[in-house]
Scaffold this motif. Structure first.
Motif, PDB file in Angstrom:
ATOM      1  N   SER A  87      22.321 -23.449   4.975  1.00  9.83           N
ATOM      2  CA  SER A  87      21.264 -22.464   5.227  1.00  9.83           C
ATOM      3  C   SER A  87      20.728 -22.608   6.642  1.00  9.83           C
ATOM      4  CB  SER A  87      20.100 -22.661   4.247  1.00  9.83           C
ATOM      5  OG  SER A  87      20.496 -22.399   2.935  1.00  9.83           O
ATOM      6  N   LEU A  88      20.146 -21.530   7.110  1.00  4.96           N
ATOM      7  CA  LEU A  88      19.433 -21.517   8.383  1.00  4.96           C
ATOM      8  C   LEU A  88      18.014 -21.034   8.113  1.00  4.96           C
ATOM      9  CD1 LEU A  88      21.986 -19.652  10.688  1.00  4.96           C
ATOM     10  CD2 LEU A  88      21.408 -22.069  10.784  1.00  4.96           C
ATOM     11  N   GLY A  89      17.068 -21.553   8.853  1.00  2.00           N
ATOM     12  CA  GLY A  89      15.706 -21.031   8.780  1.00  2.00           C
ATOM     13  C   GLY A  89      15.621 -19.709   9.522  1.00  2.00           C
ATOM     14  N   PRO A  90      14.542 -18.962   9.318  1.00  2.00           N
ATOM     15  CA  PRO A  90      14.404 -17.649   9.965  1.00  2.00           C
ATOM     16  C   PRO A  90      14.482 -17.710  11.490  1.00  2.00           C
ATOM     17  CG  PRO A  90      12.625 -18.008   8.387  1.00  2.00           C
ATOM     18  CD  PRO A  90      13.407 -19.272   8.458  1.00  2.00           C
ATOM     19  N   ARG A  91      13.859 -18.732  12.089  1.00  2.00           N
ATOM     20  CA  ARG A  91      13.872 -18.825  13.554  1.00  2.00           C
ATOM     21  C   ARG A  91      15.281 -19.109  14.075  1.00  2.00           C
ATOM     22  NH1 ARG A  91       9.589 -20.723  17.600  1.00  2.00           N
ATOM     23  NH2 ARG A  91       8.393 -19.750  15.963  1.00  2.00           N
ATOM     24  N   ALA A  92      15.984 -20.048  13.439  1.00  2.00           N
ATOM     25  CA  ALA A  92      17.354 -20.368  13.865  1.00  2.00           C
ATOM     26  C   ALA A  92      18.255 -19.157  13.705  1.00  2.00           C
ATOM     27  CB  ALA A  92      17.894 -21.551  13.065  1.00  2.00           C
ATOM     28  N   PHE A  93      18.079 -18.403  12.609  1.00  2.00           N
ATOM     29  CA  PHE A  93      18.888 -17.210  12.382  1.00  2.00           C
ATOM     30  C   PHE A  93      18.593 -16.167  13.462  1.00  2.00           C
ATOM     31  CE2 PHE A  93      19.616 -13.085  10.184  1.00  2.00           C
ATOM     32  CZ  PHE A  93      20.984 -13.186  10.076  1.00  2.00           C
ATOM     33  N   SER A  94      17.329 -16.002  13.819  1.00  2.00           N
ATOM     34  CA  SER A  94      16.967 -15.056  14.884  1.00  2.00           C
ATOM     35  C   SER A  94      17.610 -15.449  16.196  1.00  2.00           C
ATOM     36  CB  SER A  94      15.443 -14.992  15.051  1.00  2.00           C
ATOM     37  OG  SER A  94      14.849 -14.462  13.905  1.00  2.00           O
ATOM     38  N   ASP A  95      17.640 -16.748  16.482  1.00  2.00           N
ATOM     39  CA  ASP A  95      18.278 -17.224  17.717  1.00  2.00           C
ATOM     40  C   ASP A  95      19.777 -16.925  17.718  1.00  2.00           C
ATOM     41  OD1 ASP A  95      15.807 -18.159  18.520  1.00  2.00           O
ATOM     42  OD2 ASP A  95      16.260 -20.268  18.063  1.00  2.00           O
ATOM     43  N   VAL A  96      20.436 -17.137  16.574  1.00  2.00           N
ATOM     44  CA  VAL A  96      21.876 -16.850  16.466  1.00  2.00           C
ATOM     45  C   VAL A  96      22.128 -15.375  16.717  1.00  2.00           C
ATOM     46  CG1 VAL A  96      23.814 -16.723  14.869  1.00  2.00           C
ATOM     47  CG2 VAL A  96      22.430 -18.787  14.966  1.00  2.00           C
ATOM     48  N   ILE A  97      21.340 -14.514  16.078  1.00  2.00           N
ATOM     49  CA  ILE A  97      21.502 -13.064  16.242  1.00  2.00           C
ATOM     50  C   ILE A  97      21.255 -12.666  17.695  1.00  2.00           C
ATOM     51  CG2 ILE A  97      20.570 -10.808  15.584  1.00  2.00           C
ATOM     52  CD1 ILE A  97      22.337 -12.161  13.450  1.00  2.00           C
TER      53      ILE A  97
END
Length: 101
Positions: A87-97
């Motif tokens: 899983s990724l947290g919301p902030r990490a996912f936003s950074d990936v996107i």
């Protein structure tokens, strides 16, 4: 990246193993295209109830993203399934996107 085409009860299903969606069976449209190699599920406080159809939940501002579950297609078993990969947290996912652009 492929998208898992959601089907209805007449279509075949694929099961999710591990993680927040463990045991969930998702019907998918049978097509000539292979299943997506990876699946990303957006997890919200209401997403588990929503996929089990326990109640009708519509996207809302009060239903924030809590994490993102990653699943990888496993074709080595008798019936293909998606295995939980993390899983990724919301902030990490936003950074990936953001870095995809």
């Amino acid at each position: 990246m492929s998208i898992l085409q959601v089907g209805d009860d007449t279509d075949p299903w694929i099961q999710f193993v591990g993680g927040p969606f463990d045991g969930h069976r998702q019907h998918h449209r049978s097509t000539t295209e292979p299943l997506a190699a990876d699946v990303v599920w957006l997890v919200t406080p209401d997403s588990l109830r929503q996929i089990d159809h326990l109640e009708s939940i519509h996207p809302a501002l009060g239903n924030p993203l809590t994490s993102v579950a990653l699943y990888i297609l496993n074709t080595t078993s008798e019936h293909p399934n998606y295995m939980y990969a993390g899983s990724l947290g919301p902030r990490a996912f936003s950074d990936v996107i953001a870095n995809l652009n």
